[in-house]
Enzyme design. Sequence first.
Site, PDB file in Angstrom:
ATOM      1  N   HIS A 107      35.724  37.997 -11.596  1.00 19.21           N
ATOM      2  CA  HIS A 107      36.767  37.867 -10.579  1.00 19.21           C
ATOM      3  C   HIS A 107      37.810  36.875 -11.064  1.00 19.21           C
ATOM      4  O   HIS A 107      37.492  35.920 -11.767  1.00 19.21           O
ATOM      5  CB  HIS A 107      36.191  37.433  -9.227  1.00 19.21           C
ATOM      6  CG  HIS A 107      35.319  36.221  -9.301  1.00 19.21           C
ATOM      7  ND1 HIS A 107      34.013  36.268  -9.756  1.00 19.21           N
ATOM      8  CD2 HIS A 107      35.553  34.925  -9.001  1.00 19.21           C
ATOM      9  CE1 HIS A 107      33.484  35.067  -9.730  1.00 19.21           C
ATOM     10  NE2 HIS A 107      34.409  34.215  -9.286  1.00 19.21           N
ATOM     11  N   HIS A 109      40.785  34.333  -9.631  1.00 14.50           N
ATOM     12  CA  HIS A 109      41.325  33.678  -8.440  1.00 14.50           C
ATOM     13  C   HIS A 109      42.854  33.649  -8.511  1.00 14.50           C
ATOM     14  O   HIS A 109      43.413  33.304  -9.560  1.00 14.50           O
ATOM     15  CB  HIS A 109      40.875  32.216  -8.367  1.00 14.50           C
ATOM     16  CG  HIS A 109      39.398  31.996  -8.259  1.00 14.50           C
ATOM     17  ND1 HIS A 109      38.789  31.618  -7.078  1.00 14.50           N
ATOM     18  CD2 HIS A 109      38.407  32.068  -9.182  1.00 14.50           C
ATOM     19  CE1 HIS A 109      37.477  31.458  -7.286  1.00 14.50           C
ATOM     20  NE2 HIS A 109      37.222  31.719  -8.556  1.00 14.50           N
TER      21      HIS A 109
HETATM   22  P1  AMP Z   1      33.578  31.240  -8.897  1.00  9.74           P
HETATM   23  O1  AMP Z   1      33.154  29.812  -8.670  1.00  9.74           O
HETATM   24  O2  AMP Z   1      34.752  31.350  -9.838  1.00  9.74           O
HETATM   25  O3  AMP Z   1      32.401  32.118  -9.301  1.00  9.74           O
HETATM   26  O4  AMP Z   1      34.110  31.765  -7.497  1.00  9.74           O
HETATM   27  C1  AMP Z   1      33.347  32.476  -6.569  1.00  9.74           C
HETATM   28  C2  AMP Z   1      34.176  32.521  -5.297  1.00  9.74           C
HETATM   29  O5  AMP Z   1      33.671  33.542  -4.484  1.00  9.74           O
HETATM   30  C3  AMP Z   1      34.126  31.212  -4.479  1.00  9.74           C
HETATM   31  O6  AMP Z   1      35.441  30.689  -4.361  1.00  9.74           O
HETATM   32  C4  AMP Z   1      33.558  31.665  -3.133  1.00  9.74           C
HETATM   33  O7  AMP Z   1      34.181  31.015  -2.066  1.00  9.74           O
HETATM   34  C5  AMP Z   1      33.857  33.157  -3.136  1.00  9.74           C
HETATM   35  N1  AMP Z   1      32.957  33.972  -2.345  1.00  9.74           N
HETATM   36  C6  AMP Z   1      31.609  34.029  -2.386  1.00  9.74           C
HETATM   37  N2  AMP Z   1      31.146  34.947  -1.504  1.00  9.74           N
HETATM   38  C7  AMP Z   1      32.222  35.497  -0.901  1.00  9.74           C
HETATM   39  C8  AMP Z   1      32.416  36.502   0.097  1.00  9.74           C
HETATM   40  N3  AMP Z   1      31.382  37.155   0.655  1.00  9.74           N
HETATM   41  N4  AMP Z   1      33.685  36.803   0.475  1.00  9.74           N
HETATM   42  C9  AMP Z   1      34.736  36.171  -0.063  1.00  9.74           C
HETATM   43  N5  AMP Z   1      34.625  35.229  -1.020  1.00  9.74           N
HETATM   44  C10 AMP Z   1      33.396  34.882  -1.430  1.00  9.74           C
END
Ligand code: AMP
Length: 153
Positions: A107, A109
């Site tokens: 993903h 951001h």
């Molecule tokens: P990372 O630390 O780069 O792996 O980012 C993972 C992101 O996913 C974090 O910012 C979380 O807040 C977000 N996240 C986890 N579960 C969900 C969800 N069900 N819906 C939306 N965002 C999510």
Amino acid sequence: MDDCIFCKIASGAIPSAKVYESGRVVAFLDANPMSEGHFLVVPKTHWRDLAAVPAGAAAAADDAATIAEVWQVVAAGVAAAVEVFGGGANVLQCTGEEAGQTVPHLHVHVIPRPKGGETPPQFSSGAFRYASDEARAATAAKLDAAIAKRMQP
Ligand code: AMP
Ligand code: ZN
């Protein structure tokens, strides 16, 4: 991947505040936003992280098309964030736990940085809180429209 939360969002099994969706890519508001409108751009293909994406000759045409669309949506999403919120935006991709990756499905951001906001980078989850579910939905709708405008064929 049955136990992957982003695969479940991509298939619609888990709800999300979507700001873009096609057959290959989905983008939705982050559950713990760093700023208003912080969203994630996610390929529907399950790749663990950016390092797991096939490149060059190893990439099937289908994979290449997916990655191309991910980056088109990132670019359109940054332009949309600038249009909707003013100011600029950060793009962040965390590959690996050491880099802060918490969800093992690739993903990217997109983090809007409005004019007059806190000095960036403001990489602290939960720094922004939506006033209500309606305010959150309105933010998603604005981003959805701005991205759709740019992603037209
Ligand atoms: P990372 O630390 O780069 O792996 O980012 C993972 C992101 O996913 C974090 O910012 C979380 O807040 C977000 N996240 C986890 N579960 C969900 C969800 N069900 N819906 C939306 N965002 C999510
Ligand atoms: Zn997945």
